[in-house]
Design an enzyme around this catalytic site. Structure first.
Site, mmCIF file in Angstrom:
data_model
loop_
_atom_site.group_PDB
_atom_site.id
_atom_site.type_symbol
_atom_site.label_atom_id
_atom_site.label_comp_id
_atom_site.label_asym_id
_atom_site.label_seq_id
_atom_site.Cartn_x
_atom_site.Cartn_y
_atom_site.Cartn_z
ATOM 1 N N ARG A 63 29.428 32.628 37.574
ATOM 2 C CA ARG A 63 29.292 32.365 36.126
ATOM 3 C C ARG A 63 29.836 30.823 35.898
ATOM 4 N NH1 ARG A 63 33.850 36.612 35.460
ATOM 5 N NH2 ARG A 63 35.788 35.457 36.040
ATOM 6 N N ILE A 64 29.185 30.564 34.691
ATOM 7 C CA ILE A 64 29.409 28.949 34.541
ATOM 8 C C ILE A 64 30.860 28.855 33.676
ATOM 9 C CG2 ILE A 64 28.350 27.361 33.043
ATOM 10 C CD1 ILE A 64 26.434 28.299 35.257
ATOM 11 N N SER A 65 31.546 29.834 33.095
ATOM 12 C CA SER A 65 32.512 29.687 32.432
ATOM 13 C C SER A 65 32.352 28.481 31.310
ATOM 14 C CB SER A 65 33.699 29.373 33.408
ATOM 15 O OG SER A 65 33.909 30.684 34.199
ATOM 16 N N HIS A 76 47.444 25.671 42.930
ATOM 17 C CA HIS A 76 46.986 24.443 42.271
ATOM 18 C C HIS A 76 47.553 23.379 43.074
ATOM 19 C CE1 HIS A 76 45.654 27.028 38.936
ATOM 20 N NE2 HIS A 76 46.910 27.282 38.605
ATOM 21 N N ASP A 136 37.626 26.814 41.715
ATOM 22 C CA ASP A 136 38.258 28.326 41.433
ATOM 23 C C ASP A 136 38.627 28.658 42.518
ATOM 24 O OD1 ASP A 136 39.014 30.208 39.547
ATOM 25 O OD2 ASP A 136 37.079 31.384 39.467
ATOM 26 N N GLY A 137 39.802 29.755 42.308
ATOM 27 C CA GLY A 137 40.460 30.564 43.164
ATOM 28 C C GLY A 137 41.825 29.945 43.711
ATOM 29 N N GLU A 174 39.156 27.215 27.406
ATOM 30 C CA GLU A 174 39.874 28.360 27.539
ATOM 31 C C GLU A 174 41.083 28.750 28.148
ATOM 32 O OE1 GLU A 174 36.533 27.856 25.800
ATOM 33 O OE2 GLU A 174 36.322 28.128 27.881
ATOM 34 N N TRP A 228 43.752 27.023 28.019
ATOM 35 C CA TRP A 228 45.115 27.253 27.182
ATOM 36 C C TRP A 228 45.623 28.786 26.795
ATOM 37 C CZ3 TRP A 228 47.269 22.648 26.450
ATOM 38 C CH2 TRP A 228 46.291 21.619 26.315
ATOM 39 N N TRP A 272 44.620 32.224 46.178
ATOM 40 C CA TRP A 272 44.815 31.721 47.390
ATOM 41 C C TRP A 272 46.241 31.526 47.377
ATOM 42 C CZ3 TRP A 272 48.016 27.740 49.187
ATOM 43 C CH2 TRP A 272 47.813 27.340 50.523
ATOM 44 N N ARG A 287 51.356 31.340 41.792
ATOM 45 C CA ARG A 287 49.901 30.668 41.648
ATOM 46 C C ARG A 287 49.896 29.092 41.524
ATOM 47 N NH1 ARG A 287 46.132 33.186 39.157
ATOM 48 N NH2 ARG A 287 45.444 31.504 38.179
ATOM 49 N N LEU A 323 31.726 5.529 43.663
ATOM 50 C CA LEU A 323 31.190 6.600 43.586
ATOM 51 C C LEU A 323 32.120 6.724 41.998
ATOM 52 C CD1 LEU A 323 31.180 10.129 44.126
ATOM 53 C CD2 LEU A 323 33.420 9.840 44.819
HETATM 54 C C1 IPE Z 1 36.846 27.953 35.317
HETATM 55 O O1 IPE Z 1 37.904 28.930 36.010
HETATM 56 C C2 IPE Z 1 37.690 26.685 34.688
HETATM 57 C C3 IPE Z 1 38.068 26.018 35.713
HETATM 58 C C4 IPE Z 1 37.858 25.990 37.340
HETATM 59 C C5 IPE Z 1 38.815 24.607 35.311
HETATM 60 P P1 IPE Z 1 38.589 29.964 35.233
HETATM 61 O O2 IPE Z 1 39.511 30.685 36.520
HETATM 62 O O3 IPE Z 1 39.363 29.603 33.974
HETATM 63 O O4 IPE Z 1 37.155 30.831 34.971
HETATM 64 P P2 IPE Z 1 37.068 32.603 34.428
HETATM 65 O O5 IPE Z 1 38.117 32.679 33.390
HETATM 66 O O6 IPE Z 1 37.438 33.292 35.600
HETATM 67 O O7 IPE Z 1 35.760 32.866 33.981
HETATM 68 C C1 IPE Z 2 41.309 27.554 39.158
HETATM 69 O O1 IPE Z 2 42.009 28.382 39.920
HETATM 70 C C2 IPE Z 2 42.008 26.258 38.504
HETATM 71 C C3 IPE Z 2 42.049 26.294 37.252
HETATM 72 C C4 IPE Z 2 41.397 27.230 36.442
HETATM 73 C C5 IPE Z 2 42.854 25.333 36.635
HETATM 74 P P1 IPE Z 2 42.450 29.612 39.223
HETATM 75 O O2 IPE Z 2 43.782 29.340 38.603
HETATM 76 O O3 IPE Z 2 41.779 30.072 38.208
HETATM 77 O O4 IPE Z 2 42.647 30.763 40.298
HETATM 78 P P2 IPE Z 2 42.185 32.339 40.280
HETATM 79 O O5 IPE Z 2 40.791 32.325 39.801
HETATM 80 O O6 IPE Z 2 43.100 32.946 39.340
HETATM 81 O O7 IPE Z 2 42.440 32.568 41.843
HETATM 82 MG MG MG Z 3 39.993 31.472 38.093
#
Ligand code: IPE
Ligand code: IPE
Ligand code: MG
Length: 255
Positions: A198-200, A44, A27-28, A74, A76, A32, A40, A138
């Site tokens: 969180r576990i999302s 990725h 995440d993030g 989620e 989508w 970044w 954004r 692996l």
């Molecule tokens: C969780 O990240 C899913 C992935 C990293 C693929 P999200 O950015 O979608 O999670 P939430 O919405 O902050 O919980």
């Molecule tokens: C995680 O990064 C990648 C996916 C969920 C696909 P994010 O796209 O959620 O990045 P932030 O959380 O918005 O920074």
């Molecule tokens: Mg995110």
């Protein structure tokens, strides 16, 4: 159907110094990129570099299973152009990286609901899984259009389909062979980058006794040293699986 490796609620798994299975919520990426005044999707793109580095590091350290959350059921809900960028990126990665994974004896698995993917992507996934099926170095699992609740529901559905005559309740160990990750032990270490705790909807069933590690580092900035810090934190944990600390020192000290 083959028996699962173990169930943390049914028996006590062996503990190894290097986690056998690491599961990561990457995440993030968006933040970044935003910090760098970039769109954004550039986050990725850069996140793919981190994936490469993590695969290499885990392979070298002898981690047996690395599971990466790439797209949740989620996700989508995001803007259509970001969703389509992520799908394209996934296809490009499969095109470019699979031969390299194969050379490095890495087995690729993809978990999640494929029914919403384009036919071409589904074909690429199947071909990549087939090519690398017998590799033993692996196991890299990509969770794409994955949701922990979806997984439990699809497993329950498959289990009840397999036993239409059954009137008595099913047991836990009967469900596990039908879960998406039936081929792997439950994760020892869970890492989430990006600061959220969180576990999302990631591996809900399998995380029952996993050690959780959260870091503020954004995924594109997560590196080998950051992974080592997570593993060091893991190595300091006392994994009790319901027992007392005193029992551990007598029965099975942490390795
Ligand atoms: C969780 O990240 C899913 C992935 C990293 C693929 P999200 O950015 O979608 O999670 P939430 O919405 O902050 O919980
Ligand atoms: C995680 O990064 C990648 C996916 C969920 C696909 P994010 O796209 O959620 O990045 P932030 O959380 O918005 O920074
Ligand atoms: Mg995110």
């Amino acid at each position: 159907m083959a028996l699962p490796f173990f169930s943390s609620t049914r028996s006590i798994p062996d503990i190894t110094a290097v986690p056998r299975h690491i599961a990561i919520i990457m995440d993030g990426n968006g933040r970044w990129a935003k910090q760098r005044f970039m769109p954004r999707v550039m986050g990725h793109q850069r996140g793919v570099e981190t994936v490469r580095e993590m695969v290499k590091a885990c392979r070298r350290m002898g981690v047996e299973y690395l599971t990466l959350f790439a797209f949740s059921s989620e996700n989508w809900r995001r803007p259509a152009d970001e969703v389509s960028f992520l799908m394209q990126l996934f296809m490009k990665m499969l095109e470019r990286e699979v031969a390299k994974l194969h050379e490095n004896d890495i087995r690729l698995k993809v978990i999640g609901d494929r029914s919403r993917f384009e036919a071409q992507l589904v074909q690429q996934i199947e071909a990549a899984e087939q090519l690398t099926a017998n590799n033993t170095g692996l196991t890299l699992t990509i969770a794409a259009n994955y949701g922990g609740r979806w997984d439990i529901m699809q497993a329950m559905h498959a289990l009840s389909q397999a036993h239409p005559e059954r009137v008595t309740a099913f047991g836990e160990e009967e469900l596990t062979p039908y879960l998406s990750m039936h081929y792997a032990p439950e994760p020892d270490l869970f890492i989430r980058t990006g600061g959220e705790q969180r576990i999302s909807n990631f591996l809900l069933w399998q995380l029952a006794y996993t050690e959780l590690y959260f870091t503020d580092t954004l995924w594109p900035a997560f590196d080998r040293a950051a992974l080592e810090a997570a593993i060091q934190s893991y190595q300091k944990r006392e994994r009790r699986f319901g027992r007392t600390s005193e029992q551990l020192t007598v029965d099975q000290p942490n390795a």
